[in-house]
Design an enzyme around this catalytic site. Sequence first.
Site, PDB file in Angstrom:
ATOM      1  N   GLY A 380       0.824  -1.247  -0.214  1.00  0.00           N
ATOM      2  CA  GLY A 380       0.018   0.072  -0.135  1.00  0.00           C
ATOM      3  C   GLY A 380       0.706   1.182   0.086  1.00  0.00           C
ATOM      4  N   PRO A 381       0.184   2.515  -0.187  1.00  0.00           N
ATOM      5  CG  PRO A 381      -1.427   3.998  -0.204  1.00  0.00           C
ATOM      6  CD  PRO A 381      -1.199   2.365  -0.607  1.00  0.00           C
ATOM      7  N   PRO A 382       2.439   4.848   1.257  1.00  0.00           N
ATOM      8  CG  PRO A 382       4.328   6.091   0.695  1.00  0.00           C
ATOM      9  CD  PRO A 382       3.383   5.644  -0.062  1.00  0.00           C
ATOM     10  N   GLY A 385      -0.137   2.751   7.812  1.00  0.00           N
ATOM     11  CA  GLY A 385      -0.139   1.829   8.824  1.00  0.00           C
ATOM     12  C   GLY A 385       0.415   0.543   8.710  1.00  0.00           C
ATOM     13  CE  LYS A 386       3.478   0.148   3.268  1.00  0.00           C
ATOM     14  NZ  LYS A 386       2.914   1.242   3.280  1.00  0.00           N
ATOM     15  CB  THR A 387       5.933  -0.011   9.566  1.00  0.00           C
ATOM     16  OG1 THR A 387       6.468   0.098   7.896  1.00  0.00           O
ATOM     17  CG2 THR A 387       7.198  -0.386  10.398  1.00  0.00           C
ATOM     18  CB  SER A 705      -5.295   3.070 -16.784  1.00  0.00           C
ATOM     19  OG  SER A 705      -4.456   3.990 -16.045  1.00  0.00           O
ATOM     20  CE  LYS A 748      -6.201   3.763 -12.127  1.00  0.00           C
ATOM     21  NZ  LYS A 748      -6.089   3.063 -13.439  1.00  0.00           N
TER      22      LYS A 748
END
Length: 800
Positions: A380-382, A385-387, A705, A748
């Site tokens: 996912g984008p920065p 909450g991934k980390t 796209s 998008k």
Amino acid sequence: MTSPDTEFISILDASAGSAELASPKVGAKSLPDILPILGLSDIVIFPGMEAPLLVESGPSIRLIDDVVAGDRFLGLVLQRREEVENPAPSDLWLHGCAARVSKMLKFPDNTVRVLVEGLRRFKISEYVSSDPYLCAKIEVLKEGEDESLEVAALARNLQLQFQEIIKLSPALSEQVKVTALNTEQPGKLADLIAANLNLTLEERQRLLETHLVKDRLTRLLPLVTKELEVLTLGSKIQKEVASSMTKTQRDFFLREQIRAIQRELGESDPNAGEISALSEQIEKNQLSVEAAKVSRKELERLQQIPFSTAEYTVTRNYLDWLINLPWSKSTEDKLDLDDAARVLDEQHYGLTKVKDRLLEFLAVIKLKRKLKGPILCLVGPPGVGKTSLGQSVADALGRKFGRISLGGMRDEAEIRGHRRTYVGALPGRIIQTIRRVENNNPVIMLDEIDKVGSDFRGDPAAALLEVLDPQQNSSFTDHYLDVPFDLSRVLFITTANWLDPIHPALRDRLEVIELPSYTTSEKLQIAKRHLVPRQLEEHGLKRKILRLPDTTLRRLIEDYTREAGVRQLEREIASLTRKAARQIISSKQVEQALVITPDSLAQYLGSVRFMAEMAEEIKESGIAIGLGWTPIGGEILFIEATRMPGKGKLILTGSLGEVMKESAQTALSYLRSQAKSLRIETADFEQFDLHIHVPAGATPKDGPSAGTTILVALASLFTGRKVRSDLALTGETSLRGRILPVGGVKEKVLAASRARLKQVILPERNRKDWEEVPAEVRQKLKVHFAEHVSELIPLALLSK
């Protein structure tokens, strides 16, 4: 090309060692005006210097024969390039040394050895012939005697320093020392030192060109000083190394004597206690069968190694790593699903897919205790909450947590470790993390896996193939340990901003869970539940002192941030709390609540930073709004098309990639093929040049796209019908007019919602992705699904 010949010195019974200086008795008047010129490849001859030379080329041998048969005089000049066999005038320096051939010997290998004696410096005025060898008209340089005090002082200083160099340099013979002591003339002393000092050919040539004695001494002095410093430092290092080796040997013998005396007296070995402690640890720590076997073998080897040697330290460190790894130590998993769900919800808002997957994992563990850990990849984008999710997962499971940053890692040994043969070797980061957490079933976060690099030291991604394969990592072998360690109980969670850079074989081992961009409502809830309380606590404020209503937070999100995650939002909230804290302290109204309203945000944070992306209405044909995906979320794109009289050329600008350029070509080709049905004059294609531009030209753009958007913009241009101002579209087009599916639909659509658009057109085969769009966004937007361009154009274009 002529080179010095050291063997010739002994053949001629000349002095062995370095070049020596003779006393030339030939005056300038006795030298001929024209001399044959012999090029030297790697030696510079000075006046008064005797040196042996090896002559190999045919023209040079003929030159020597003619010189010996005549007056024995010749000119010796350094070549500019060593590799030239038969140098031309342009290959030689302009200054040289006139010399006399003292002796000559011919050898069976068709070479000639000569002993030459340097006489006088000269400068070449012009070359008079080049066949069969070079001959030149020369100008003998007058040195002149300078008896000033400055010259005397320079000569004395050089004399003293050169004597020190002779003492420190074993390569210089005693004869050179004697000659230097007995040379009184400054010019001859300078030539003697230049001939025997360790200088480059260019430095020697510059000294040869300097015919004035004072200038030559001044140029030579710093070179002599530098050489003396180098030799002094080298001598000091050599003495220190010899002293260190002597001390080490002495200490070794003394320790061996002490051990022998202790054995005779019946006293215990001082290392026995450490060996005994290590042996107890091996039995106590419940190592694996193979690890215990290797540990005992290394322990026996350690007993035989002297304590003072470096090998003892290496073996001791290896045993320390091997024994203290948690081979059988693990934590008990929390198997209460409700409690785990509560922990995950408390620490993170949303992220339903990730939470569901972890709760499924817990449910299976509850049914089957021994389960290999899944390899999850959060993409996912920065800032979404991934980390931070890794720590939450560890808390929910009741496991220890370790984090490894892979960003910029280029060395395979960072994963697998270095072999023990290397100095300072250590295990890889995986084994180091497991030892640090002291458990064999932790949650390990491999952060930024898409930013792993590779170079001559190997590819870390290839090493991760074994680590992240549940079928193989049960016997992971670190290069340092060289013993299999079971990683199958470890729960690996990897993070990435996008999947494309990840090695395909590595991507195949990952269970990918995509974390999309947050909507405005989701950001509002995250700010209320997590960001605002955390910033209030960090800045020493309480909720009753500083209040941020929902309307203020929503304005903050919309007008001061433009991101997929919430990092910038947290920074803005932190800035707001700092300024509020200062205002509270300045006003001395600590007990009175400060409420920040939406209208007062500009007072604290300045003017609005981000205006709405829909800046204006579409008022002319040839403009369409597209939707794009970036690693930090979705964006809207204005695609503009215009035409001018020309020959049918297509111009594309806006920093477009190859795929996007091909999409434009495909769109144009389709419109030309369907010109009749679309009521487009075919002459328009041939009589006009087309220009397609995507604004924000400094930002690279690529991907298929935008195909439908480009096609609609061109159709609008040719038909004169404007595109709807409240509509955005995305999709790939084919030459047959089919609209193909694209990725990143959720991001998008969220971008279209942020831009306050009312309608979107998506490919029919992306209908399933519409369900993943948040309900609040689906309620705001009207969606049209198109399978063919014939459905697309009526939806996108207004009637005239």
